[in-house]
Scaffold this motif. Sequence first.
Motif, PDB file in Angstrom:
ATOM      1  N   LEU A 103       0.891  -1.238   0.024  1.00  0.00           N
ATOM      2  CA  LEU A 103       0.118   0.050  -0.098  1.00  0.00           C
ATOM      3  C   LEU A 103       0.866   1.260   0.058  1.00  0.00           C
ATOM      4  N   VAL A 122      -7.813   3.494   3.626  1.00  0.00           N
ATOM      5  CA  VAL A 122      -7.889   2.392   2.864  1.00  0.00           C
ATOM      6  C   VAL A 122      -8.066   1.232   3.758  1.00  0.00           C
ATOM      7  N   GLY A 151      -6.583  -0.576  -3.427  1.00  0.00           N
ATOM      8  CA  GLY A 151      -5.805   0.160  -2.090  1.00  0.00           C
ATOM      9  C   GLY A 151      -4.631   0.945  -2.560  1.00  0.00           C
ATOM     10  N   ARG A 152      -3.716   0.116  -3.231  1.00  0.00           N
ATOM     11  CA  ARG A 152      -2.605   0.541  -3.510  1.00  0.00           C
ATOM     12  C   ARG A 152      -2.384   1.840  -4.581  1.00  0.00           C
TER      13      ARG A 152
END
Length: 240
Positions: A103, A122, A151-152
Amino acid sequence: MPSTDPLLDVSGLRSAYGRIEALHGVSVSVHAGEIVALVGGNGAGKTTLLRSLSGVQPVTGGEIRFEGRDISRLSPHARVAAGIAQVPEGRQIFAPLAIEDNLRLGAYLRKDTEIADDLDHVYDLFPVLKERRRNPAGGLSGGQQQMLAIGRALMSRPKLLLLDEPSMGLAPVLVDQVFEIVTRLRDKNGVTIFLVEQNAFAALSIANRGYVIETGEIAMEGDGKGLLTDERVREAYLGV
């Protein structure tokens, strides 16, 4: 409501692999606050278009304008800095690294002090990632890896999120979860999304607007539900 001026405006885009042209003058637009779906069969040019938008695939003609600026010749990292993030086909996470490290890699260009806040955000979206944040990312299921990849991308604070085949390889119940997440990102988080999908029904069901691409050209366009009821789309992509 989507704004009147496109956030992304692509006109006459061409791209080739050697002597073989894959995109033949593609024109699409995405307004802020929309989910726009691009559907089509294998080899139609979907991924080539996304790779061209993110700067990974060179273009040979046409123009890509983002927030009114021509970004056709910008490097991939400059496009990320401008506000475009791609979730690639197949997720492409870093399996040996911890989930949290994956992330944080999404924020590699950022220098601000709010990265930790976005990481918490996130984790609020995907609680399973928080529960397992110290574990290697390779231990996640396919659906969880897709959450990690999304999310990344969100860690870069994108103005436009490019999603490439997010349902690929997932069981039907997980496909439903992924598309619920995509809808929530638009409705609750205000994320603008350009969604490339082979699953035409799922993509057009949640899209404000959609395009159908065939052999490197836009064959049809319209609002999502309108395309769902179009006989040509139903016969070619929905099997009805």
